[in-house]
Design a protein around this motif. Structure first.
Motif, short mmCIF file in Angstrom:
data_model
loop_
_atom_site.label_atom_id
_atom_site.label_comp_id
_atom_site.label_asym_id
_atom_site.label_seq_id
_atom_site.Cartn_x
_atom_site.Cartn_y
_atom_site.Cartn_z
N ALA A 57 0.82 -1.22 0.00
CA ALA A 57 0.00 0.00 0.00
C ALA A 57 0.85 1.26 0.00
CB ALA A 57 -0.93 0.00 1.21
N VAL A 58 2.14 1.14 0.26
CA VAL A 58 3.03 2.31 0.24
C VAL A 58 2.93 3.01 -1.11
CG1 VAL A 58 5.09 1.00 -0.47
CG2 VAL A 58 5.35 3.17 0.73
N TYR A 59 2.71 2.27 -2.18
CA TYR A 59 2.57 2.89 -3.50
C TYR A 59 1.43 3.89 -3.51
CZ TYR A 59 1.38 3.55 -8.38
OH TYR A 59 1.06 4.12 -9.59
N TYR A 60 0.29 3.50 -2.95
CA TYR A 60 -0.86 4.40 -2.90
C TYR A 60 -0.67 5.49 -1.85
CZ TYR A 60 -3.41 1.50 -6.14
OH TYR A 60 -3.80 0.83 -7.28
N ASN A 61 -0.01 5.14 -0.77
CA ASN A 61 0.23 6.14 0.28
C ASN A 61 1.06 7.32 -0.23
OD1 ASN A 61 -1.12 4.40 1.98
ND2 ASN A 61 0.72 3.61 2.95
N MET A 62 1.91 7.06 -1.22
CA MET A 62 2.82 8.09 -1.73
C MET A 62 2.20 8.97 -2.80
SD MET A 62 6.61 6.43 -1.98
CE MET A 62 7.30 7.98 -2.57
N GLN A 63 1.04 8.60 -3.32
CA GLN A 63 0.47 9.32 -4.46
C GLN A 63 0.25 10.81 -4.19
OE1 GLN A 63 0.04 8.07 -7.56
NE2 GLN A 63 0.93 6.18 -6.80
N GLU A 64 -0.38 11.12 -3.08
CA GLU A 64 -0.68 12.53 -2.78
C GLU A 64 0.61 13.33 -2.57
OE1 GLU A 64 -3.13 15.22 0.47
OE2 GLU A 64 -3.51 13.06 0.39
N PHE A 65 1.54 12.76 -1.82
CA PHE A 65 2.83 13.44 -1.61
C PHE A 65 3.52 13.69 -2.94
CE2 PHE A 65 7.39 12.42 -1.74
CZ PHE A 65 7.90 13.60 -1.20
N ASN A 66 3.56 12.67 -3.80
CA ASN A 66 4.27 12.80 -5.06
C ASN A 66 3.64 13.86 -5.96
OD1 ASN A 66 4.92 11.36 -8.09
ND2 ASN A 66 6.59 11.67 -6.64
N ALA A 67 2.31 13.97 -5.95
CA ALA A 67 1.63 14.98 -6.76
C ALA A 67 2.01 16.39 -6.28
CB ALA A 67 0.12 14.78 -6.69
N PHE A 123 8.22 7.27 3.87
CA PHE A 123 7.81 6.30 2.86
C PHE A 123 8.89 5.24 2.61
CE2 PHE A 123 5.05 9.95 1.48
CZ PHE A 123 3.87 9.38 1.95
N LYS A 124 10.13 5.61 2.78
CA LYS A 124 11.20 4.62 2.66
C LYS A 124 11.04 3.56 3.75
CE LYS A 124 16.22 4.07 2.98
NZ LYS A 124 17.52 4.74 3.17
N LYS A 125 10.72 4.00 4.95
CA LYS A 125 10.50 3.06 6.06
C LYS A 125 9.34 2.13 5.75
CE LYS A 125 9.81 2.82 11.00
NZ LYS A 125 9.24 3.45 12.18
N GLN A 126 8.26 2.70 5.19
CA GLN A 126 7.11 1.87 4.80
C GLN A 126 7.50 0.87 3.72
OE1 GLN A 126 3.55 4.05 3.76
NE2 GLN A 126 3.76 5.43 5.52
N PHE A 127 8.30 1.31 2.75
CA PHE A 127 8.72 0.42 1.68
C PHE A 127 9.53 -0.76 2.23
CE2 PHE A 127 12.00 -0.80 -1.47
CZ PHE A 127 11.16 -1.33 -2.44
N LEU A 128 10.38 -0.48 3.19
CA LEU A 128 11.21 -1.55 3.77
C LEU A 128 10.38 -2.55 4.60
CD1 LEU A 128 14.37 0.52 4.73
CD2 LEU A 128 14.13 -1.14 2.87
#
Length: 196
Positions: A57-67, A123-128
């Protein structure tokens, strides 16, 4: 001395635009590996618990930040262009607009680096925390990409080191310009006093 300083300020203005473009490209590329490896693991975007790979779910969690990060990177490019609009790249004498443009570019990039660093580390922590064993099985089964690399998370150190360096050099250049303008004014004043 003015020739060296003018050559430096011209180069720095060009590098400022390049650094803004670098931040923009980084913001675009940041999600590349996550999309390739994690997007296909999600079975229902409305319910992030429905996934083949726990933690994806980290992929979706990052969407708003990345935009938002992408929009902010465009502001970095625009502020670098402001250096050109105020003729900071060619002006022999700086005026208030030149100082504002330099301060705005440097201040914005400092704040952008601090703001984005906090989120990127989260998000790096979430990815790991992704279940990489399950991700490997998913990748082998569905012939999708697989990576455990944190390259795109770690790359922000290099990207913002470049913007910090250019911002610092622009500020130092402005102080150098002030000292040259002061010395020139003193020489003119002394010349007029000697002629009188």
């Amino acid at each position: 001395m003015y020739k060296k300083q003018m050559a430096l300020q011209k180069a720095l203005c060009l590098l400022a635009v390049c650094s803004g473009a670098l931040v923009f490209l980084y913001a675009l590329g940041m999600m590349t590996d996550l999309y390739d490896t994690l997007y296909s693991t999600m079975m229902n975007a409305a319910d992030l618990t429905q996934t083949d790979v726990p933690g994806s779910a980290v992929y979706y969690n990052m969407q708003e930040f990345n935009a938002v990060f992408l929009r902010f990177s465009i502001v970095s490019i625009l502020l670098a262009c402001l250096l050109y609009l105020t003729n900071t790249h060619i002006r022999r004498r700086y005026y208030i607009g030149n100082y504002i443009a330099v301060a705005a570019f440097a201040g914005w990039n400092l704040n952008l680096a601090i703001w984005s660093h906090g989120y990127i580390e989260i998000f790096k922590k979430q990815f790991l925390e992704v279940d990489f064993a399950a991700l490997r099985v998913h990748a082998d089964t569905w012939k999708t990409a697989y990576t455990e690399s944190t390259f795109w998370f770690d790359a922000h150190y290099g990207v913002f080191a470049v913007t910090f360096l250019i911002s610092a050099l622009l500020i130092l250049n402005a102080f150098w310009k002030i000292s040259l303008m002061t010395a020139e004014a003193r020489l003119i004043r002394d010349g007029k006093e000697a002629a009188a």
